[in-house]
Design a protein around this motif. Structure first.
Motif, PDB file in Angstrom:
ATOM      1  N   PHE A  78       0.832  -1.208   0.000  1.00  0.00           N
ATOM      2  CA  PHE A  78       0.000   0.000   0.000  1.00  0.00           C
ATOM      3  C   PHE A  78       0.869   1.261   0.000  1.00  0.00           C
ATOM      4  O   PHE A  78       0.601   2.196  -0.755  1.00  0.00           O
ATOM      5  N   TYR A  79       1.914   1.274   0.823  1.00  0.00           N
ATOM      6  CA  TYR A  79       2.764   2.481   0.879  1.00  0.00           C
ATOM      7  C   TYR A  79       3.335   2.806  -0.511  1.00  0.00           C
ATOM      8  O   TYR A  79       3.530   3.970  -0.848  1.00  0.00           O
ATOM      9  N   GLU A  80       3.590   1.753  -1.293  1.00  0.00           N
ATOM     10  CA  GLU A  80       4.130   1.995  -2.643  1.00  0.00           C
ATOM     11  C   GLU A  80       3.142   2.800  -3.494  1.00  0.00           C
ATOM     12  O   GLU A  80       3.541   3.550  -4.369  1.00  0.00           O
ATOM     13  N   THR A  81       1.845   2.657  -3.198  1.00  0.00           N
ATOM     14  CA  THR A  81       0.831   3.366  -4.009  1.00  0.00           C
ATOM     15  C   THR A  81       0.671   4.831  -3.592  1.00  0.00           C
ATOM     16  O   THR A  81       0.071   5.603  -4.322  1.00  0.00           O
ATOM     17  N   ILE A  82       1.157   5.177  -2.397  1.00  0.00           N
ATOM     18  CA  ILE A  82       1.032   6.586  -1.956  1.00  0.00           C
ATOM     19  C   ILE A  82       2.427   7.117  -1.572  1.00  0.00           C
ATOM     20  O   ILE A  82       2.573   7.932  -0.669  1.00  0.00           O
ATOM     21  N   SER A  83       3.438   6.624  -2.282  1.00  0.00           N
ATOM     22  CA  SER A  83       4.819   6.891  -1.844  1.00  0.00           C
ATOM     23  C   SER A  83       5.142   8.381  -1.756  1.00  0.00           C
ATOM     24  O   SER A  83       5.843   8.811  -0.846  1.00  0.00           O
ATOM     25  N   GLU A  84       4.599   9.172  -2.692  1.00  0.00           N
ATOM     26  CA  GLU A  84       4.957  10.602  -2.645  1.00  0.00           C
ATOM     27  C   GLU A  84       4.331  11.285  -1.446  1.00  0.00           C
ATOM     28  O   GLU A  84       4.960  12.126  -0.799  1.00  0.00           O
ATOM     29  N   ILE A  85       3.105  10.904  -1.131  1.00  0.00           N
ATOM     30  CA  ILE A  85       2.390  11.551  -0.011  1.00  0.00           C
ATOM     31  C   ILE A  85       3.116  11.275   1.306  1.00  0.00           C
ATOM     32  O   ILE A  85       3.205  12.131   2.176  1.00  0.00           O
ATOM     33  N   GLN A  87       6.294  10.210   1.598  1.00  0.00           N
ATOM     34  CA  GLN A  87       7.752  10.262   1.397  1.00  0.00           C
ATOM     35  C   GLN A  87       8.393   8.890   1.611  1.00  0.00           C
ATOM     36  O   GLN A  87       9.376   8.761   2.353  1.00  0.00           O
ATOM     37  N   PHE A  88       7.790   7.902   0.980  1.00  0.00           N
ATOM     38  CA  PHE A  88       8.331   6.539   1.094  1.00  0.00           C
ATOM     39  C   PHE A  88       9.543   6.422   0.167  1.00  0.00           C
ATOM     40  O   PHE A  88       9.422   6.490  -1.041  1.00  0.00           O
ATOM     41  N   ARG A  89      10.715   6.305   0.786  1.00  0.00           N
ATOM     42  CA  ARG A  89      11.950   6.122   0.021  1.00  0.00           C
ATOM     43  C   ARG A  89      12.311   4.641   0.100  1.00  0.00           C
ATOM     44  O   ARG A  89      12.858   4.178   1.094  1.00  0.00           O
ATOM     45  N   GLU A  90      11.957   3.912  -0.955  1.00  0.00           N
ATOM     46  CA  GLU A  90      12.128   2.445  -0.920  1.00  0.00           C
ATOM     47  C   GLU A  90      13.569   2.092  -1.289  1.00  0.00           C
ATOM     48  O   GLU A  90      13.836   1.502  -2.332  1.00  0.00           O
ATOM     49  N   LEU A  91      14.470   2.467  -0.397  1.00  0.00           N
ATOM     50  CA  LEU A  91      15.909   2.334  -0.673  1.00  0.00           C
ATOM     51  C   LEU A  91      16.521   1.131   0.034  1.00  0.00           C
ATOM     52  O   LEU A  91      17.731   0.950   0.027  1.00  0.00           O
ATOM     53  N   GLY A  92      15.690   0.334   0.658  1.00  0.00           N
ATOM     54  CA  GLY A  92      16.171  -0.919   1.234  1.00  0.00           C
ATOM     55  C   GLY A  92      16.635  -0.831   2.684  1.00  0.00           C
ATOM     56  O   GLY A  92      16.756   0.249   3.270  1.00  0.00           O
ATOM     57  N   SER A 156       3.381  12.208   8.058  1.00  0.00           N
ATOM     58  CA  SER A 156       2.547  12.251   6.842  1.00  0.00           C
ATOM     59  C   SER A 156       1.637  11.031   6.755  1.00  0.00           C
ATOM     60  O   SER A 156       0.499  11.137   6.302  1.00  0.00           O
ATOM     61  N   LEU A 157       2.150   9.874   7.172  1.00  0.00           N
ATOM     62  CA  LEU A 157       1.315   8.666   7.099  1.00  0.00           C
ATOM     63  C   LEU A 157       0.144   8.776   8.085  1.00  0.00           C
ATOM     64  O   LEU A 157      -0.997   8.479   7.741  1.00  0.00           O
ATOM     65  N   ARG A 158       0.432   9.228   9.295  1.00  0.00           N
ATOM     66  CA  ARG A 158      -0.654   9.375  10.282  1.00  0.00           C
ATOM     67  C   ARG A 158      -1.706  10.371   9.769  1.00  0.00           C
ATOM     68  O   ARG A 158      -2.902  10.114   9.853  1.00  0.00           O
ATOM     69  N   GLU A 159      -1.225  11.477   9.208  1.00  0.00           N
ATOM     70  CA  GLU A 159      -2.171  12.480   8.704  1.00  0.00           C
ATOM     71  C   GLU A 159      -2.948  11.952   7.497  1.00  0.00           C
ATOM     72  O   GLU A 159      -4.110  12.301   7.297  1.00  0.00           O
ATOM     73  N   TYR A 160      -2.321  11.092   6.709  1.00  0.00           N
ATOM     74  CA  TYR A 160      -3.033  10.479   5.576  1.00  0.00           C
ATOM     75  C   TYR A 160      -4.204   9.635   6.103  1.00  0.00           C
ATOM     76  O   TYR A 160      -5.334   9.748   5.627  1.00  0.00           O
ATOM     77  N   TYR A 161      -3.907   8.787   7.100  1.00  0.00           N
ATOM     78  CA  TYR A 161      -4.987   7.954   7.671  1.00  0.00           C
ATOM     79  C   TYR A 161      -6.102   8.836   8.231  1.00  0.00           C
ATOM     80  O   TYR A 161      -7.284   8.588   8.020  1.00  0.00           O
ATOM     81  N   ARG A 162      -5.685   9.846   8.973  1.00  0.00           N
ATOM     82  CA  ARG A 162      -6.700  10.697   9.607  1.00  0.00           C
ATOM     83  C   ARG A 162      -7.539  11.440   8.569  1.00  0.00           C
ATOM     84  O   ARG A 162      -8.750  11.549   8.710  1.00  0.00           O
ATOM     85  N   GLY A 163      -6.863  11.968   7.547  1.00  0.00           N
ATOM     86  CA  GLY A 163      -7.583  12.713   6.509  1.00  0.00           C
ATOM     87  C   GLY A 163      -8.606  11.821   5.825  1.00  0.00           C
ATOM     88  O   GLY A 163      -9.760  12.215   5.604  1.00  0.00           O
ATOM     89  N   SER A 164      -8.177  10.595   5.535  1.00  0.00           N
ATOM     90  CA  SER A 164      -9.058   9.666   4.852  1.00  0.00           C
ATOM     91  C   SER A 164     -10.233   9.271   5.771  1.00  0.00           C
ATOM     92  O   SER A 164     -11.379   9.164   5.326  1.00  0.00           O
ATOM     93  N   ALA A 165      -9.936   9.092   7.053  1.00  0.00           N
ATOM     94  CA  ALA A 165     -10.995   8.749   8.020  1.00  0.00           C
ATOM     95  C   ALA A 165     -11.972   9.921   8.180  1.00  0.00           C
ATOM     96  O   ALA A 165     -13.195   9.734   8.162  1.00  0.00           O
TER      97      ALA A 165
END
Ligand SMILES: Cc1cc2nc3c(=O)[nH]c(=O)nc-3n(C[C@H](O)[C@H](O)[C@H](O)COP(=O)(O)OP(=O)(O)OC[C@H]3O[C@@H](n4cnc5c(N)ncnc54)[C@H](O)[C@@H]3O)c2cc1C
Length: 423
Positions: A78-85, A87-92, A156-165
């Protein structure tokens, strides 16, 4: 006592897990065309002292148990689908293993293959080619690189959940410290909370007051109270979940709060921006954070308690920063000769005996659920944990992709879910 609202579903705790679960529940109800009211109470919605705002931002799925792997993998997908929101840096995750953790990751590896997780295992001789800053491979038994992993911004992730809720009608109510749960005959009916509406106006502002209450467990003196009726009650109070559990009569002897500390340092000659999280054999974990390096070390002999004091300060030889963080990095890598400690903080970590969290229905109660104490993985697990909890509340079991999340029930039907690759 003021008479407040009634909610079909009422959460105590609006950290990453309460926010995620409220979001998932509201989405699932909407998908089913069902209407229900959802409320989330928190002492401090900003969450300055919550574990969520203190963490290292690391995300990976390399665990020993299927429950934790499934929840993290589902979340990362899921994080891959909202990576910009977020700031998911999938750098390992680049983990330089000592003997015990190298053995552990080799034993777990077939499970990673089964789940389609790209995890590479490299010999010590490859380390300097892969991470050229490494100057010394002493005591490295191997390097693992987990590619489906990296760093996210917890805020940002917490605010994403809250905004969506919130967009689905969920109410987040701050200034409410839950201090009573009316639970008779195995059923929660109402919740009372201290109402801190007026706090935040004093000299220390809300921050100091919230810290004091989260340290001591109660405010000094009498405060107005507010009551909420509830259809279902959900304990998402993080490291404070045992105190909330006590209010409905559940004695929780498993979850223990422990201090964990992190620092940000300037190390102008160390550029780690090509990597996500890096972990040394000394268990120091670190990553590039803007122009600095964020690093943490978990003192395993830290006493139990709600201690927010930061004690890693100072650059003298006796300082804990020097002993636990700078020295191991200096010994391992070039680029750490010149270092300046910029700032640091202490957060509360919720530990359990097997280092796995609790998710599901609370035994002995018809309508009380919990999602708490996911130790060092509450952030990375949060999307999947919210979805699994919503499924359990609505259907009694999680969806098939998350079926092992049922193992995280308080009763642990699958036995202890011990995690060895733990920081
Ligand atoms: C230093 C450190 C580094 C970490 N690094 C990582 C990492 O890299 N990756 C990762 O996945 N995890 C990491 N973690 C763990 C992660 O931060 C936690 O697992 C996660 O934040 C827990 O979220 P939560 O919502 O359960 O708890 P919290 O974020 O603590 O939220 C609980 C909320 O409940 C509220 N509350 C408590 N009591 C009451 C009450 N009686 N009434 C009302 N509200 C109440 C609190 O105010 C708080 O806001 C780290 C933790 C620490 C401390």
């Amino acid at each position: 006592m003021a008479m407040g609202n009634r909610f079909d579903f009422l959460f105590a705790g609006a950290g990453i897990l309460g926010s995620s679960a409220a979001c998932a529940l509201s989405m699932e109800l909407e998908r089913r065309g069902e209407k229900a009211s959802i409320g989330v109470l928190d002492l401090d919605l900003e969450g300055e002292h919550s574990s969520t705002l203190k963490n290292a931002g690391g995300v990976r799925a390399t665990w020993r148990n299927r429950a934790n792997i499934e929840l993290c993998k589902y979340s990362i997908d899921f994080y891959e689908t909202i990576s910009e929101i977020i700031q998911f840096r999938e750098l390992g995750y680049y983990w330089m293993h000592g003997s015990a953790s190298w053995k552990e990751i080799n034993e777990n590896h077939p499970l990673y293959v089964e789940y389609g997780l790209p995890v590479e295992l490299h010999a010590p001789g490859d380390v300097q080619r892969i991470i050229p800053l490494v100057s010394n491979t002493e005591d490295i038994d191997g390097l693992s690189i987990s590619r489906k992993a990296g760093l996210i911004d917890h805020y940002s992730l917490r605010e994403y959940y809250r905004g969506s809720a919130k967009a689905r009608g969920v109410k987040f109510i701050g200034g409410c410290f839950v201090n009573g749960v009316d639970a008779r005959d195995g059923k929660a009916r109402a919740v009372t909370a201290y109402d801190f509406g007026g706090l935040g106006k004093g000299p220390g502002g809300f921050s100091d007051a919230a810290k004091e209450i989260l340290t001591k467990g109660a405010p000094d003196g009498d405060l107005p109270m507010i009551e909420f009726e509830c259809g279902t009650f959900i304990n998402t109070a993080g490291a404070w979940a045992p105190a909330v559990a006590k209010l409905y009569g559940f004695q929780d002897d498993e979850i223990k709060p422990r201090r964990r500390q992190m620092v940000v340092m300037d190390a102008p000659d160390a550029d780690l921006s090509a990597y996500g999280m890096v972990i040394d054999t000394s268990d120091v974990y670190f990553h590039q954070e803007g122009t600095g390096i964020l690093a943490g070390y978990s003192n395993m002999d830290e006493p139990v308690g709600y201690n927010f004091d930061f004690s890693f300060g100072g650059m003298s030889e006796e300082s804990q920063f020097v002993k636990y963080i700078w020295e191991p990095l200096y010994r391992r890598m070039n680029g750490f000769e010149k270092v300046r400690l910029v700032r640091g903080w202490a957060g509360i970590y919720a530990e359990t005996p097997d280092r796995s969290g609790y998710l599901g229905k609370v035994p002995g109660y018809d309508n009380i659920y919990e999602c708490a104490a996911h130790t060092g993985r509450g952030l990375m697990i949060s999307y999947g944990a919210g979805v699994a909890l919503a499924d359990i509340i609505l259907d009694g079991k999680p969806r098939s992709e998350l079926k092992h999340a049922a193992d995280l029930s308080r009763e642990r039907k699958a036995g202890a879910l011990y995690e060895g690759l733990h920081l």
